[in-house]
Design an enzyme around this catalytic site. Structure first.
Site, short mmCIF file in Angstrom:
data_model
loop_
_atom_site.label_atom_id
_atom_site.label_comp_id
_atom_site.label_asym_id
_atom_site.label_seq_id
_atom_site.Cartn_x
_atom_site.Cartn_y
_atom_site.Cartn_z
N LYS A 116 -3.07 -18.78 -20.81
CA LYS A 116 -3.13 -17.23 -20.66
C LYS A 116 -3.83 -16.64 -22.07
O LYS A 116 -4.59 -15.84 -21.92
CB LYS A 116 -2.10 -16.76 -20.01
CG LYS A 116 -1.62 -17.25 -18.69
CD LYS A 116 -0.39 -16.37 -18.30
CE LYS A 116 -0.04 -16.65 -16.70
NZ LYS A 116 -0.21 -18.13 -16.44
N GLY A 163 4.13 -17.80 -11.07
CA GLY A 163 5.30 -17.38 -10.05
C GLY A 163 6.51 -16.90 -10.73
O GLY A 163 7.41 -16.57 -10.22
N TYR A 201 3.68 -3.43 -22.31
CA TYR A 201 4.24 -3.48 -21.13
C TYR A 201 3.84 -1.94 -20.42
O TYR A 201 4.19 -1.02 -20.96
CB TYR A 201 5.80 -3.28 -20.95
CG TYR A 201 6.59 -3.00 -19.61
CD1 TYR A 201 6.13 -3.90 -18.46
CD2 TYR A 201 7.31 -2.12 -19.51
CE1 TYR A 201 6.80 -3.77 -17.33
CE2 TYR A 201 8.04 -1.59 -18.29
CZ TYR A 201 7.69 -2.49 -17.27
OH TYR A 201 8.19 -1.96 -16.14
N LYS A 236 5.72 -11.98 -5.26
CA LYS A 236 5.18 -10.86 -4.39
C LYS A 236 5.76 -10.92 -2.96
O LYS A 236 6.06 -12.08 -2.61
CB LYS A 236 3.40 -11.17 -4.28
CG LYS A 236 2.65 -10.88 -5.43
CD LYS A 236 1.41 -11.53 -5.40
CE LYS A 236 0.67 -11.53 -6.73
NZ LYS A 236 -0.79 -12.32 -6.58
N GLU A 274 -6.67 -11.30 -11.85
CA GLU A 274 -5.72 -10.16 -11.51
C GLU A 274 -5.68 -9.29 -12.51
O GLU A 274 -5.66 -9.45 -13.97
CB GLU A 274 -4.18 -10.77 -11.64
CG GLU A 274 -4.17 -12.08 -10.54
CD GLU A 274 -2.56 -12.53 -9.96
OE1 GLU A 274 -1.96 -12.16 -10.76
OE2 GLU A 274 -2.49 -13.09 -8.97
N ARG A 291 -6.90 -21.01 -7.94
CA ARG A 291 -6.74 -21.74 -6.78
C ARG A 291 -6.59 -20.76 -5.45
O ARG A 291 -7.07 -19.76 -5.48
CB ARG A 291 -5.25 -22.35 -6.89
CG ARG A 291 -4.14 -21.22 -7.44
CD ARG A 291 -2.74 -21.67 -7.28
NE ARG A 291 -1.92 -20.64 -7.56
CZ ARG A 291 -1.38 -19.19 -7.40
NH1 ARG A 291 -1.95 -19.12 -6.02
NH2 ARG A 291 -0.60 -18.62 -7.78
N ARG A 337 5.65 -11.31 3.54
CA ARG A 337 6.13 -12.97 3.24
C ARG A 337 7.52 -12.91 4.06
O ARG A 337 8.02 -11.94 3.45
CB ARG A 337 6.11 -13.12 1.87
CG ARG A 337 4.58 -13.30 1.35
CD ARG A 337 4.96 -13.75 -0.14
NE ARG A 337 3.45 -13.60 -0.91
CZ ARG A 337 3.26 -14.16 -1.99
NH1 ARG A 337 4.04 -14.75 -2.63
NH2 ARG A 337 2.14 -13.84 -2.54
#
Length: 447
Positions: A116, A163, A201, A236, A274, A291, A337
């Site tokens: 990242k 994640g 942040y 999410k 993102e 992915r 979900r």
């Protein structure tokens, strides 16, 4: 085009990929752990190979076993789905060395964008707005100095995180070093890489991502945005497309930035850029996922494109037969979900036998799942039971359609998040689209 493909995954995404392959005339090979012997993806595939015991490290992360299964069965390609080995550069490299096509970008790109810190430097050089932050932290002193320059609050982020793991919110200097050490340890255990960096942040903020599709001929398509701000601990819960906050001008600017990002690294395959969008509608690159995303169905609904099939076609070397001007975004889609968790008991994971299952139907209602009547949900893996997706001409109709679908969905035998999703859909800030990434945090404080 490939004649046989191995799916290196399990659950609903393995089922989703197998179905796409069947429609394309591609024979499929499922791999499974001892705990998944009765799983739906095993029975749907043309062939299946047991690759180890229940523990994920001994089965679905067992690279030699998966590659051996591919070679033994004559599979020409491996689709990793999402999670597990989908963004593992070493696995992609091993596929290349075995002359097996990895359905995704090459190992070099995965390594470059999975770091990242390097990804942010690459995007900054390409002219893509990036969240202010530091480079990699090499000492406590470096961390304290960088944090002072960035200002509090800030986030500690793992270079190889994903994640929601390896992320800590820090509100003061006293919290910094414990958070840094905790993130580094968590990332080392989860990803084998404990390197971390600091990032400003931003709050309140929305999490908006752009879906891209790129072929081997430098064609880059942007397939619109997804709103992913309903999250709990960076995981999410609900996604929708298009995003309420995104104006036509902002969409144009974000698509242009996503295209720049893809071209800067000569990207190939499906990918997701993102972004964070603040209250002034300024947007900042956060990371790139190399992915297929869990939430890809909402984009499929509003574009009418099967993303799994196009991901496979691009991997086989097919040139995209259409251009950006041919992409049309129509209507509104929402995905909820459904996880095997108990929201009333701290979201503790649930497992057990499905005693009763009823899947909702009707026009433009879709439930991507690997569940079936009397299936036993094992305790060893991700808690996702399925994804409920609806499509309608307007957002208001899509919300009503999702509420009706959730009311019709019955999963007895394991605790799940269907009722929580119903509560989210009726929340005033969701209804007017004013919610941000702290939605669940605020809701839990009120409860």
């Amino acid at each position: 085009m490939f004649s046989k493909m191995l799916i290196a995954n399990r659950g609903e995404i393995a089922v989703r990929i197998i179905r796409a392959c069947k429609e394309m005339g591609i024979a499929t090979v499922a791999v499974f752990s001892a705990a998944d012997r009765d799983a739906l993806h095993v029975s749907l595939a043309d062939e299946s190979v047991c690759i180890g015991p229940a523990r994920v490290q001994d089965s679905y992360l067992n690279m030699p076993a998966i590659l051996s299964a591919a070679v033994t069965t004559g599979a020409q390609a491996i689709h990793p789905g999402y999670g597990l080995l989908s963004e593992n550069a070493k696995f992609a490299q091993l596929c290349e060395e075995c002359h097996i096509t990895f359905i995704g970008p090459d190992s070099g790109l995965i390594a470059k964008l999975g770091d990242k810190d390097e990804a942010k430097r690459t995007m900054r050089a390409a002219g893509v707005p990036v969240v202010p932050g530091s480079g990699l932290i090499d000492s406590d002193a470096t961390a304290l100095a960088a944090a002072k320059e960035i200002g509090y609050p800030l986030l500690v982020k793992a270079r190889a995180g994903g994640g929601g793991r390896g992320i800590r919110l820090v509100n003061s200097a006293e919290e910094l070093l414990p958070a840094l050490h905790a993130s580094a340890k968590e990332a080392e255990i989860a990803f084998g890489d404990g390197a971390c960096y600091l990032e400003k942040y931003l709050n309140p903020v929305k999490h908006i991502e752009m879906q891209i599709l790129c072929d081997n001929y430098d064609n880059v398509l942007c397939l619109g945005e997804r709103e992913c701000s309903i999250q709990r601990k960076h995981q999410k819960l609900l996604e929708e497309s298009p995003a309420v906050c995104v104006t036509s001008q902002l969409r144009h600017n974000m698509m242009e930035a996503a295209s720049k990002a893809a071209k800067a690294v000569h990207y190939r395959s499906l990918g997701t850029i993102e972004f964070l969008v603040d209250s002034d509608l300024s947007f900042y690159f956060m990371e790139m996922n190399t992915r297929l995303q869990v939430e890809h169905p909402v984009t499929e609904m509003v574009t009418g494109m099967d993303l799994v099939k196009w991901q496979i076609r691009v991997a086989s070397g097919i040139q995209l037969p259409f251009a950006q001007k041919d992409v049309r975004l129509r209507g509104h889609a929402i995905e909820c979900r459904i996880n095997a968790e108990d929201p009333e008991n701290g979201f503790v994971p649930s497992c057990g036998k499905i005693n009763l299952l009823h899947i909702p139907g009707g026009p433009w209602v879709r439930f991507d799942t690997a569940l079936y009547q009397d299936y036993t949900v094992p305790p060893f893996y991700d808690s996702l039971l399925g994804k409920l997706i609806v499509y309608a001409q307007t957002r208001e109709e899509a919300i009503r359609k999702m509420q009706a679908a959730l009311a019709e969905l019955v999963i007895e035998g394991v605790s799940n998040t269907a009722e929580l999703q119903m509560d989210i859909l009726s929340d005033p800030s969701f209804l007017d689209g004013s919610y941000h990434t702290d939605f669940m945090e605020k809701r839990e404080k009120l409860c």
